[in-house]
Design a protein around this motif. Structure first.
Motif, PDB file in Angstrom:
ATOM      1  N   MET A  16     -28.439   3.820  17.856  1.00  0.00           N
ATOM      2  CA  MET A  16     -28.227   3.492  19.271  1.00  0.00           C
ATOM      3  C   MET A  16     -26.989   4.278  19.734  1.00  0.00           C
ATOM      4  O   MET A  16     -25.864   3.939  19.380  1.00  0.00           O
ATOM      5  CB  MET A  16     -27.987   1.993  19.449  1.00  0.00           C
ATOM      6  N   PRO A  17     -27.209   5.369  20.489  1.00  0.00           N
ATOM      7  CA  PRO A  17     -26.067   6.188  20.900  1.00  0.00           C
ATOM      8  C   PRO A  17     -25.225   5.491  21.967  1.00  0.00           C
ATOM      9  O   PRO A  17     -25.720   4.627  22.695  1.00  0.00           O
ATOM     10  CB  PRO A  17     -26.719   7.455  21.465  1.00  0.00           C
ATOM     11  N   ALA A  18     -23.946   5.874  22.055  1.00  0.00           N
ATOM     12  CA  ALA A  18     -23.021   5.218  22.994  1.00  0.00           C
ATOM     13  C   ALA A  18     -22.863   5.987  24.297  1.00  0.00           C
ATOM     14  O   ALA A  18     -22.394   5.431  25.275  1.00  0.00           O
ATOM     15  CB  ALA A  18     -21.653   5.068  22.326  1.00  0.00           C
ATOM     16  N   HIS A  19     -23.235   7.266  24.304  1.00  0.00           N
ATOM     17  CA  HIS A  19     -22.986   8.071  25.504  1.00  0.00           C
ATOM     18  C   HIS A  19     -23.712   7.462  26.708  1.00  0.00           C
ATOM     19  O   HIS A  19     -24.915   7.184  26.629  1.00  0.00           O
ATOM     20  CB  HIS A  19     -23.473   9.505  25.267  1.00  0.00           C
ATOM     21  N   THR A  71     -21.849  21.077  23.810  1.00  0.00           N
ATOM     22  CA  THR A  71     -21.825  21.163  25.279  1.00  0.00           C
ATOM     23  C   THR A  71     -23.251  21.506  25.744  1.00  0.00           C
ATOM     24  O   THR A  71     -24.065  22.013  24.950  1.00  0.00           O
ATOM     25  CB  THR A  71     -20.883  22.278  25.800  1.00  0.00           C
ATOM     26  N   ALA A  72     -23.508  21.255  27.035  1.00  0.00           N
ATOM     27  CA  ALA A  72     -24.830  21.586  27.588  1.00  0.00           C
ATOM     28  C   ALA A  72     -25.076  23.098  27.511  1.00  0.00           C
ATOM     29  O   ALA A  72     -26.193  23.554  27.270  1.00  0.00           O
ATOM     30  CB  ALA A  72     -24.929  21.096  29.030  1.00  0.00           C
ATOM     31  N   ASP A 102     -26.220  17.438  31.616  1.00  0.00           N
ATOM     32  CA  ASP A 102     -24.857  17.788  31.225  1.00  0.00           C
ATOM     33  C   ASP A 102     -24.001  16.534  31.171  1.00  0.00           C
ATOM     34  O   ASP A 102     -23.607  16.004  32.214  1.00  0.00           O
ATOM     35  CB  ASP A 102     -24.277  18.796  32.221  1.00  0.00           C
ATOM     36  N   GLY A 103     -23.732  16.076  29.979  1.00  0.00           N
ATOM     37  CA  GLY A 103     -22.891  14.878  29.822  1.00  0.00           C
ATOM     38  C   GLY A 103     -21.472  15.242  29.446  1.00  0.00           C
ATOM     39  O   GLY A 103     -20.734  14.404  28.937  1.00  0.00           O
ATOM     40  N   GLY A 104     -21.085  16.521  29.637  1.00  0.00           N
ATOM     41  CA  GLY A 104     -19.737  16.951  29.254  1.00  0.00           C
ATOM     42  C   GLY A 104     -19.659  17.226  27.763  1.00  0.00           C
ATOM     43  O   GLY A 104     -20.645  17.061  27.046  1.00  0.00           O
ATOM     44  N   PRO A 105     -18.488  17.640  27.288  1.00  0.00           N
ATOM     45  CA  PRO A 105     -18.317  17.907  25.852  1.00  0.00           C
ATOM     46  C   PRO A 105     -18.428  16.608  25.051  1.00  0.00           C
ATOM     47  O   PRO A 105     -17.974  15.557  25.510  1.00  0.00           O
ATOM     48  CB  PRO A 105     -16.896  18.467  25.744  1.00  0.00           C
ATOM     49  N   CYS A 106     -19.032  16.682  23.871  1.00  0.00           N
ATOM     50  CA  CYS A 106     -19.235  15.470  23.058  1.00  0.00           C
ATOM     51  C   CYS A 106     -17.899  14.937  22.545  1.00  0.00           C
ATOM     52  O   CYS A 106     -17.081  15.691  22.031  1.00  0.00           O
ATOM     53  CB  CYS A 106     -20.148  15.783  21.883  1.00  0.00           C
ATOM     54  N   MET A 123     -30.402  16.128  25.577  1.00  0.00           N
ATOM     55  CA  MET A 123     -29.743  14.850  25.884  1.00  0.00           C
ATOM     56  C   MET A 123     -28.325  14.824  25.309  1.00  0.00           C
ATOM     57  O   MET A 123     -28.144  14.995  24.098  1.00  0.00           O
ATOM     58  CB  MET A 123     -30.573  13.714  25.262  1.00  0.00           C
ATOM     59  N   PRO A 124     -27.314  14.596  26.162  1.00  0.00           N
ATOM     60  CA  PRO A 124     -25.967  14.472  25.613  1.00  0.00           C
ATOM     61  C   PRO A 124     -25.831  13.168  24.838  1.00  0.00           C
ATOM     62  O   PRO A 124     -26.369  12.137  25.262  1.00  0.00           O
ATOM     63  CB  PRO A 124     -25.082  14.440  26.860  1.00  0.00           C
ATOM     64  N   THR A 125     -25.173  13.214  23.706  1.00  0.00           N
ATOM     65  CA  THR A 125     -24.780  11.974  23.032  1.00  0.00           C
ATOM     66  C   THR A 125     -23.307  12.138  22.657  1.00  0.00           C
ATOM     67  O   THR A 125     -22.751  13.222  22.821  1.00  0.00           O
ATOM     68  CB  THR A 125     -25.612  11.666  21.751  1.00  0.00           C
TER      69      THR A 125
END
Ligand code: AMP
Ligand code: MG
Length: 344
Positions: free
Chosen positions: A118-121, A150-151, A167-171, A27-29
């Protein structure tokens, strides 16, 4: 290779189904990528520890999308904690609070407190909402190793055991959340992270103690958090720290010195002789440096060099979190290097 999916309504549905079925999802965050699983299911939690090779004494952070979800996890929210939630959630701060009976002991290493964030992504939020469960999610990397931002870092670290990675992109923040707990009613920063000590103190209007090992280790400070170990976040290539460039100029070109890579910071030209140089921020911006830190270390570590050298950044704001990661990375034992193949 793990499946990496772009976040779409369909991939989110698929990820949520996997999570509800007891599988793990990357999971991206905004801090780093998490290895997420149903926080209420002890068998799922056990699998998170197993695949990360994380010791059971190191408690997990439980992620939520809604303030109302906190009630199922936490018995009591002190006024200070409420202030921090209101100001920084969703965002990179984790609060350690008294747990309810619903939280399995595995999530908390048997402690009667649970760490909640509570993450913001937007992808993390969408996934949490679609799943409808709080998700335990430590960083999606083998224990002790470089954190994934990264993913692809996630897919490189694990070849199986995870249903898919979104894949949420680079953190955007690039370092883990700040962890805050309470001792005798007073706030303690257990780990420096994406929200600075200065911002915590400004928000609470009081001094916040720093746990031993939670920053510059020093005696007489509050006790360390479990799992906050002397070394962590470590590349396979040995890393040495420079505390001050002026009196500790590295000399990689020396006979027998081998090939070295450098983590640099600021507008000054980097010293010569390094095969690779990663400048975390040419404008000396600590937020930019935090965002780039782990990706730069991943690149240097993949370059097959003999040694890495990192210059420390100013010990203020996000610099505390960056320096803590660098200090712990530099403290890794020699045999950490030999684990690469064993973990694959
Ligand atoms: P990670 O999942 O690796 O980002 O980090 C979680 C960290 O939060 C742990 O290593 C602990 O240092 C801290 N933590 C989590 N739960 C607790 C708790 N109940 N009490 C104190 N510290 C905690
Ligand atoms: Mg971690």
């Amino acid at each position: 290779m793990l499946t990496i999916l772009e976040p779409t309504p369909e991939s989110l549905r698929k990820a949520a189904e996997a999570l509800r079925a007891g599988e793990l999802v990357g999971m991206p965050t905004e801090t780093v990528y998490g290895l997420a699983g149903n926080a209420f299911d002890p068998a799922v939690l056990a699998r998170i520890f197993e695949i990360k090779k994380r010791p059971f004494f190191d408690p997990l952070i439980v992620h939520v999308a809604e303030f109302t979800e906190v009630e199922a996890l936490v018995r009591d929210v002190p006024a200070d904690a409420r202030l921090l939630m209101e100001r920084f959630w969703p965002g990179p701060i984790t609060l350690v609070l008294p747990k309810t009976d619903r939280v399995p002991d595995l999530a908390t290493a048997g402690l009667d407190t649970v760490a909640v964030r509570m993450p913001a992504h937007p992808v993390a939020r969408a996934l949490l909402r679609a799943t409808g469960l709080p998700l335990a999610a430590p960083s999606a990397n083998p224990f002790g190793c470089l954190s994934p931002t990264t993913a692809l870092h996630v897919a490189e670290a694990f070849s199986e055991g995870i249903a898919l990675v979104l894949d949420g992109g680079p953190c955007r923040i690039g370092v883990e959340s700040t962890v805050v707990g309470w001792e005798n009613g007073e706030p303690v920063m257990l780990r420096p992270g994406g929200i600075s000590l200065e911002l915590l103190e400004e928000t609470l209007g009081k001094n916040v103690a720093v746990a031993a090992n939670g920053g510059e280790a020093s005696e007489g400070k509050a006790t360390a958090s479990p799992g906050n170990l002397p070394w962590h976040y470590a590349p396979r290539t040995p890393l040495r720290l420079l505390t001050s460039v002026a009196n500790d100029i590295p000399s990689p070109g020396k006979p027998g010195g081998g090939s070295s890579g450098l983590i640099w910071f600021g507008a000054e030209p980097a010293p010569e002789g390094f095969v690779l140089v990663e400048n975390l921020s040419a404008t000396a911006d600590l937020a930019e440096a935090a965002e780039k830190l782990f990706a730069a270390l991943h690149r240097l570590d993949a370059a097959g060099l003999d040694a890495l050298v990192a210059v420390m950044v100013p010990e203020q704001g996000l610099g505390r979190a960056i320096n803590e990661r660098l200090r712990k990375a530099a403290a890794a034992p020699v045999d950490h290097r030999d684990q690469r193949n064993r973990l694959k």
